[in-house]
Enzyme design. Structure first.
Site, PDB file in Angstrom:
ATOM      1  N   GLU A 136      38.335  28.526  39.531  1.00  0.00           N
ATOM      2  CA  GLU A 136      37.178  28.413  38.643  1.00  0.00           C
ATOM      3  C   GLU A 136      36.952  26.982  38.159  1.00  0.00           C
ATOM      4  OE1 GLU A 136      38.519  32.057  36.166  1.00  0.00           O
ATOM      5  OE2 GLU A 136      36.334  32.053  36.064  1.00  0.00           O
ATOM      6  N   SER A 153      35.710  34.886  37.547  1.00  0.00           N
ATOM      7  CA  SER A 153      34.501  34.583  38.310  1.00  0.00           C
ATOM      8  C   SER A 153      34.400  35.408  39.589  1.00  0.00           C
ATOM      9  CB  SER A 153      34.418  33.083  38.660  1.00  0.00           C
ATOM     10  OG  SER A 153      34.219  32.342  37.476  1.00  0.00           O
ATOM     11  N   ARG A 184      35.420  37.152  25.349  1.00  0.00           N
ATOM     12  CA  ARG A 184      34.317  37.999  25.774  1.00  0.00           C
ATOM     13  C   ARG A 184      34.932  39.234  26.409  1.00  0.00           C
ATOM     14  NH1 ARG A 184      32.013  35.938  30.561  1.00  0.00           N
ATOM     15  NH2 ARG A 184      32.877  37.787  31.533  1.00  0.00           N
ATOM     16  N   GLU A 226      37.760  44.260  31.116  1.00  0.00           N
ATOM     17  CA  GLU A 226      38.687  43.122  30.979  1.00  0.00           C
ATOM     18  C   GLU A 226      38.312  42.266  29.778  1.00  0.00           C
ATOM     19  OE1 GLU A 226      38.427  39.722  33.276  1.00  0.00           O
ATOM     20  OE2 GLU A 226      36.261  39.751  33.423  1.00  0.00           O
ATOM     21  N   ASP A 286      34.504  42.680  28.423  1.00  0.00           N
ATOM     22  CA  ASP A 286      33.580  43.284  29.400  1.00  0.00           C
ATOM     23  C   ASP A 286      33.852  44.781  29.535  1.00  0.00           C
ATOM     24  OD1 ASP A 286      33.017  40.593  29.813  1.00  0.00           O
ATOM     25  OD2 ASP A 286      33.784  40.517  31.861  1.00  0.00           O
ATOM     26  N   TYR A 296      26.635  32.972  39.734  1.00  0.00           N
ATOM     27  CA  TYR A 296      26.309  31.552  39.615  1.00  0.00           C
ATOM     28  C   TYR A 296      25.083  31.094  40.391  1.00  0.00           C
ATOM     29  CZ  TYR A 296      30.762  31.746  37.299  1.00  0.00           C
ATOM     30  OH  TYR A 296      31.774  32.090  36.446  1.00  0.00           O
ATOM     31  N   ASN A 356      38.176  38.212  28.562  1.00  0.00           N
ATOM     32  CA  ASN A 356      38.193  36.807  28.989  1.00  0.00           C
ATOM     33  C   ASN A 356      38.407  35.927  27.763  1.00  0.00           C
ATOM     34  OD1 ASN A 356      37.347  36.816  31.972  1.00  0.00           O
ATOM     35  ND2 ASN A 356      35.892  38.209  31.000  1.00  0.00           N
ATOM     36  N   GLY A 402      32.803  31.920  30.294  1.00  0.00           N
ATOM     37  CA  GLY A 402      31.837  30.912  30.728  1.00  0.00           C
ATOM     38  C   GLY A 402      31.084  30.390  29.510  1.00  0.00           C
TER      39      GLY A 402
HETATM   40  P1  ATP Z   1      34.951  37.194  34.967  1.00  0.00           P
HETATM   41  O1  ATP Z   1      34.146  36.149  35.679  1.00  0.00           O
HETATM   42  O2  ATP Z   1      34.115  37.997  34.025  1.00  0.00           O
HETATM   43  O3  ATP Z   1      36.219  36.698  34.412  1.00  0.00           O
HETATM   44  P2  ATP Z   1      36.643  38.639  36.876  1.00  0.00           P
HETATM   45  O4  ATP Z   1      36.781  37.775  38.065  1.00  0.00           O
HETATM   46  O5  ATP Z   1      37.771  38.683  35.926  1.00  0.00           O
HETATM   47  O6  ATP Z   1      35.286  38.297  36.122  1.00  0.00           O
HETATM   48  P3  ATP Z   1      36.073  41.516  36.859  1.00  0.00           P
HETATM   49  O7  ATP Z   1      35.235  41.417  35.664  1.00  0.00           O
HETATM   50  O8  ATP Z   1      37.351  42.275  36.742  1.00  0.00           O
HETATM   51  O9  ATP Z   1      36.373  40.078  37.485  1.00  0.00           O
HETATM   52  O10 ATP Z   1      35.243  42.156  38.049  1.00  0.00           O
HETATM   53  C1  ATP Z   1      34.084  41.495  38.552  1.00  0.00           C
HETATM   54  C2  ATP Z   1      32.978  42.477  38.792  1.00  0.00           C
HETATM   55  O11 ATP Z   1      33.370  43.444  39.793  1.00  0.00           O
HETATM   56  C3  ATP Z   1      32.596  43.323  37.599  1.00  0.00           C
HETATM   57  O12 ATP Z   1      31.735  42.635  36.748  1.00  0.00           O
HETATM   58  C4  ATP Z   1      31.942  44.514  38.295  1.00  0.00           C
HETATM   59  O13 ATP Z   1      30.653  44.200  38.790  1.00  0.00           O
HETATM   60  C5  ATP Z   1      32.846  44.721  39.490  1.00  0.00           C
HETATM   61  N1  ATP Z   1      33.970  45.639  39.199  1.00  0.00           N
HETATM   62  C6  ATP Z   1      35.229  45.249  38.961  1.00  0.00           C
HETATM   63  N2  ATP Z   1      36.046  46.296  38.764  1.00  0.00           N
HETATM   64  C7  ATP Z   1      35.286  47.388  38.863  1.00  0.00           C
HETATM   65  C8  ATP Z   1      35.551  48.782  38.757  1.00  0.00           C
HETATM   66  N3  ATP Z   1      36.783  49.247  38.536  1.00  0.00           N
HETATM   67  N4  ATP Z   1      34.490  49.638  38.894  1.00  0.00           N
HETATM   68  C9  ATP Z   1      33.246  49.181  39.146  1.00  0.00           C
HETATM   69  N5  ATP Z   1      32.932  47.868  39.269  1.00  0.00           N
HETATM   70  C10 ATP Z   1      33.935  46.973  39.134  1.00  0.00           C
HETATM   71 MG    MG Z   2      37.757  37.964  33.966  1.00  0.00          MG
HETATM   72 MG    MG Z   3      34.430  40.110  34.270  1.00  0.00          MG
HETATM   73 MG    MG Z   4      36.968  35.070  33.292  1.00  0.00          MG
END
Ligand code: ATP
Ligand code: MG
Ligand code: MG
Ligand code: MG
Length: 339
Positions: free
Chosen positions: A15, A174, A284, A300, A286, A245, A302, A306
């Site tokens: 990231e 991300s 944040r 999750e 989610d 992005y 964060n 961002g």
């Molecule tokens: P961030 O950029 O918010 O830190 P991240 O890389 O930690 O994101 P997640 O938020 O865990 O990733 O997952 C990214 C995306 O994938 C989610 O926003 C959603 O669209 C999809 N997703 C992840 N896990 C699931 C799930 N268990 N069921 C449905 N969709 C999911």
């Molecule tokens: Mg995340």
């Molecule tokens: Mg996320």
């Molecule tokens: Mg993050």
């Protein structure tokens, strides 16, 4: 007297580029009458770049190699009142930099070692939140050693969850390295990708219906407040890196059009999660909201979300009446209060 702030950006994770975008916005927004800000870009190799190279990296979005090893530079952070580590992902958002700054005795924005480390790791987060009674999707942990030595046990975990499912590096953000797996034929590629980025991988069940994605900002230390709830809408199959992005791929809705009791539940659970994970400053949180069943599932947390002027977290607090620059100033205040 002006507060001297060291702003750390870039970093070693996938990231890196996202962090540079966030840092540019924060730099532009810190009120100059209150703050004297020195940016330092950390290269992908983990080197702290000197001023001219830092400036170049901020302007071009690309960090040169070179610079000093982190341990040589930590001591020089001593001259600052606070550090703003606007770093996302491992080696920045995961407690490592927070540990360094704690040892150096310098206040910093955001969660400490514990909250950062636990929140960064999706498996640890799920375990802590499950014990706090927060609803989440079903999941399994897999470690790289098992994938190499006993891949069938990992495939078995996937079968237990059923398809489609999500495969994710446990410590990233991300959407880097995340795959939506529609059937067993796609599983091995997804696991290979995730294990190329992390020793720990999480497999997550998908909700029975495509969920709505709602997010809430938390601000504060031991008496945190929750922002209004926001929603992301996009046409991609999931919220992947490109959708996050690329201009125009997703739209933000603040406040999210939700039944009042659902919004209240989201905010309450986000605050509960923030406390359970020992977060500080900001986070944040989610969620997935399954309209068909009324389920609210925490996805999750964060701890350094961002932070460009168009990012969800600042937008959520703007909707609550706190401007971007007031928000940044408040975060510095919270860092100093926590000392
Ligand atoms: P961030 O950029 O918010 O830190 P991240 O890389 O930690 O994101 P997640 O938020 O865990 O990733 O997952 C990214 C995306 O994938 C989610 O926003 C959603 O669209 C999809 N997703 C992840 N896990 C699931 C799930 N268990 N069921 C449905 N969709 C999911
Ligand atoms: Mg995340
Ligand atoms: Mg996320
Ligand atoms: Mg993050």
């Amino acid at each position: 007297m002006k507060k001297r702030i060291l702003l750390l950006a870039g970093g070693q994770s996938g990231e890196h580029e996202v962090s540079l975008m966030s840092a540019r916005s924060v730099l532009a927004a810190l009120p100059v009458d209150q703050f004297d800000v020195t940016p330092v870009v950390i290269s992908k190799e983990g080197r702290w770049l000197p001023p001219t190279q830092t400036q170049h990296a901020l302007e071009s979005g690309v960090a040169d190699s070179g610079g000093d090893l982190v341990l040589h530079r930590a001591a020089s952070a001593e001259g600052y009142d606070a550090v703003f580590p606007i770093l996302h992902g491992p080696m920045g958002e995961d407690g490592t930099v927070q540990g360094l700054l704690t040892l150096a005795g310098i206040p910093f924005v955001g969660s400490g070692v514990l909250g950062s480390a636990v929140s960064m790791d999706k498996v640890m987060t799920k375990q802590v939140l499950a014990s706090a009674g927060i609803a989440q999707v079903a999941w399994r942990l897999a470690v790289r050693r098992d994938w190499h030595d006993r891949p069938d046990t990992v495939r078995q975990s996937a079968q237990e969850l059923g398809f489609p499912l999500f495969v994710k590096p446990a410590n990233l953000g991300s959407s880097v390295g995340i795959s939506k797996v529609h059937g067993s034929d796609e599983l091995d590629n997804a696991l290979t990708l995730a294990f190329s980025l992390d020793r720990r991988v999480i497999l997550e069940a998908m909700t029975a219906h495509k969920p709505r994605e709602v997010e809430v900002g938390i601000l504060g230390n031991d008496a945190p407040i929750a922002s209004p709830v926001g929603e992301l809408r996009f046409s991609a199959e999931f919220y992947d890196y490109e959708t996050k992005y690329t201009e125009g791929r997703a739209t933000m809705h603040i406040p999210a059009p939700l039944p009042a009791e659902v919004a209240a539940q989201v905010r309450e659970q986000a605050l509960r999660a923030f406390r359970a994970l020992d977060c500080a400053g900001l986070a944040r949180v989610d969620f997935f909201y399954v309209e068909e069943t009324g389920e609210v599932l925490l996805n999750e947390v964060n701890t350094m979300p961002g932070f460009t002027t168009t990012s969800m977290y600042p937008k959520l607090f703007e909707a609550a009446g706190l401007s971007y620059s007031d928000l940044v100033a408040r975060l510095v205040e919270l860092a100093l209060e926590r000392r």
